[in-house]
Write a protein that holds these residues in place. Structure first.
Motif, PDB file in Angstrom:
ATOM      1  N   VAL A  13       0.790  -1.242   0.000  1.00 34.10           N
ATOM      2  CA  VAL A  13       0.000   0.000   0.000  1.00 34.10           C
ATOM      3  C   VAL A  13       0.820   1.288   0.000  1.00 34.10           C
ATOM      4  O   VAL A  13       0.255   2.375   0.140  1.00 34.10           O
ATOM      5  CB  VAL A  13      -0.987   0.042   1.198  1.00 34.10           C
ATOM      6  N   ARG A  23      -6.847   0.976   1.578  1.00 34.95           N
ATOM      7  CA  ARG A  23      -6.187   1.864   2.545  1.00 34.95           C
ATOM      8  C   ARG A  23      -7.178   2.339   3.601  1.00 34.95           C
ATOM      9  O   ARG A  23      -6.845   2.428   4.785  1.00 34.95           O
ATOM     10  CB  ARG A  23      -5.551   3.048   1.810  1.00 34.95           C
ATOM     11  N   SER A  24      -8.397   2.658   3.188  1.00 35.65           N
ATOM     12  CA  SER A  24      -9.437   3.073   4.145  1.00 35.65           C
ATOM     13  C   SER A  24      -9.789   1.930   5.092  1.00 35.65           C
ATOM     14  O   SER A  24      -9.968   2.136   6.297  1.00 35.65           O
ATOM     15  CB  SER A  24     -10.698   3.525   3.402  1.00 35.65           C
ATOM     16  N   PRO A  40       2.539   4.707  -0.949  1.00 35.92           N
ATOM     17  CA  PRO A  40       1.855   5.716  -1.751  1.00 35.92           C
ATOM     18  C   PRO A  40       2.045   5.642  -3.269  1.00 35.92           C
ATOM     19  O   PRO A  40       1.201   6.136  -4.015  1.00 35.92           O
ATOM     20  CB  PRO A  40       2.426   7.046  -1.218  1.00 35.92           C
ATOM     21  N   ASP A  94      -0.535   1.774  -7.192  1.00 32.42           N
ATOM     22  CA  ASP A  94      -1.794   2.216  -7.794  1.00 32.42           C
ATOM     23  C   ASP A  94      -2.430   1.030  -8.509  1.00 32.42           C
ATOM     24  O   ASP A  94      -1.906   0.559  -9.511  1.00 32.42           O
ATOM     25  CB  ASP A  94      -1.531   3.361  -8.773  1.00 32.42           C
ATOM     26  N   ASP A 138      -6.565  -1.138  -8.880  1.00 31.22           N
ATOM     27  CA  ASP A 138      -7.994  -1.073  -8.591  1.00 31.22           C
ATOM     28  C   ASP A 138      -8.271  -1.458  -7.143  1.00 31.22           C
ATOM     29  O   ASP A 138      -7.823  -2.512  -6.688  1.00 31.22           O
ATOM     30  CB  ASP A 138      -8.773  -2.021  -9.510  1.00 31.22           C
ATOM     31  N   ILE A 140      -7.253   0.128  -4.389  1.00 30.19           N
ATOM     32  CA  ILE A 140      -6.250   0.446  -3.364  1.00 30.19           C
ATOM     33  C   ILE A 140      -6.740   1.503  -2.371  1.00 30.19           C
ATOM     34  O   ILE A 140      -6.468   1.407  -1.181  1.00 30.19           O
ATOM     35  CB  ILE A 140      -4.882   0.848  -3.968  1.00 30.19           C
ATOM     36  N   ASP A 141      -7.486   2.494  -2.847  1.00 29.64           N
ATOM     37  CA  ASP A 141      -7.970   3.530  -1.926  1.00 29.64           C
ATOM     38  C   ASP A 141      -8.932   2.939  -0.895  1.00 29.64           C
ATOM     39  O   ASP A 141      -8.864   3.273   0.287  1.00 29.64           O
ATOM     40  CB  ASP A 141      -8.639   4.671  -2.699  1.00 29.64           C
ATOM     41  N   GLU A 142      -9.795   2.033  -1.363  1.00 27.12           N
ATOM     42  CA  GLU A 142     -10.727   1.378  -0.445  1.00 27.12           C
ATOM     43  C   GLU A 142      -9.960   0.513   0.560  1.00 27.12           C
ATOM     44  O   GLU A 142     -10.297   0.466   1.744  1.00 27.12           O
ATOM     45  CB  GLU A 142     -11.726   0.499  -1.216  1.00 27.12           C
TER      46      GLU A 142
END
Length: 194
Positions: A131, A144-145, A133, A136, A138, A140-142
């Motif tokens: 993860v 990380r959350s 920064p 990148d 599909d 990954i943001d979810e």
């Protein structure tokens, strides 16, 4: 060898700016995770920096190098020798960077496939690699959350799920150690509710 010296040597040895930037980013991410989960930040910093130190070795040479270092080679490694860069990285971290701490070496060795009974440092390096920064992909943001609000073992199960789904989508073999690691964590959750 101190951290700055390791950094300089790694930059020269990797000979790849992208891989070097990734290594620094994994190191920084590992420190943040270590702080959150109350693990040695210094060990996380070093393990994160050196986790890919064997990526300097061409993929076609990884099996021969692993044999020279008496690293166990699974059948899957013959088809996907890139997996060997992790245990080989632990050997190189010891030989070329003077790392003798068994926890750091273990975290480097396990950052691609995992195993049963991983230490918290093992888990943190696995996750930091996944993860940091510059990663990148599909979802990954979810992910990380999800990481921000869950405990370490729950995060690791989800990370293994993501890795396994990715491997299946690529129609590649799944390393048996990854399956065993995931099953072990699920068993722990069922037994102890964590």
């Amino acid at each position: 060898m101190n951290y700055n010296e390791m950094q300089k040597q790694l930059k020269c040895r990797l000979n790849n700016d992208h891989r070097y930037v990734h290594s620094l980013s994994v190191s920084n991410t590992a420190v943040k995770l270590a702080k959150r989960f109350h693990i040695s930040e210094e060990k996380a910093k070093v393990a994160g920096l050196l986790h890919d130190c064997a990526r300097e070795i061409p993929t076609g040479s990884l099996i021969d190098e692993a044999k020279k270092h008496h690293i166990k080679i699974y059948t899957i490694d013959e088809y996907q020798p890139i997996l060997l860069h992790a245990p080989l990285g632990a050997a190189i971290a010891h030989e070329k960077y003077g790392i003798t701490d068994s926890e750091i070496l273990s975290a480097i060795a396990l950052h691609t496939i995992g195993k049963t009974e991983m230490t918290d440092l093992d888990k943190i390096i696995y996750l930091a690699d996944m993860v940091e920064p510059h990663r990148d992909y599909d979802g990954i943001d979810e992910f990380r959350s999800f990481m921000a609000v869950n405990d370490l073992n729950t995060i690791m199960i989800a990370a293994f799920d993501k890795s396994i789904s990715f491997i299946i989508a690529k129609k590649q073999m799944i390393h048996p150690q990854t399956i065993l690691a995931r099953n072990f964590l699920l068993e722990q959750q069922k037994k102890y509710g964590k």
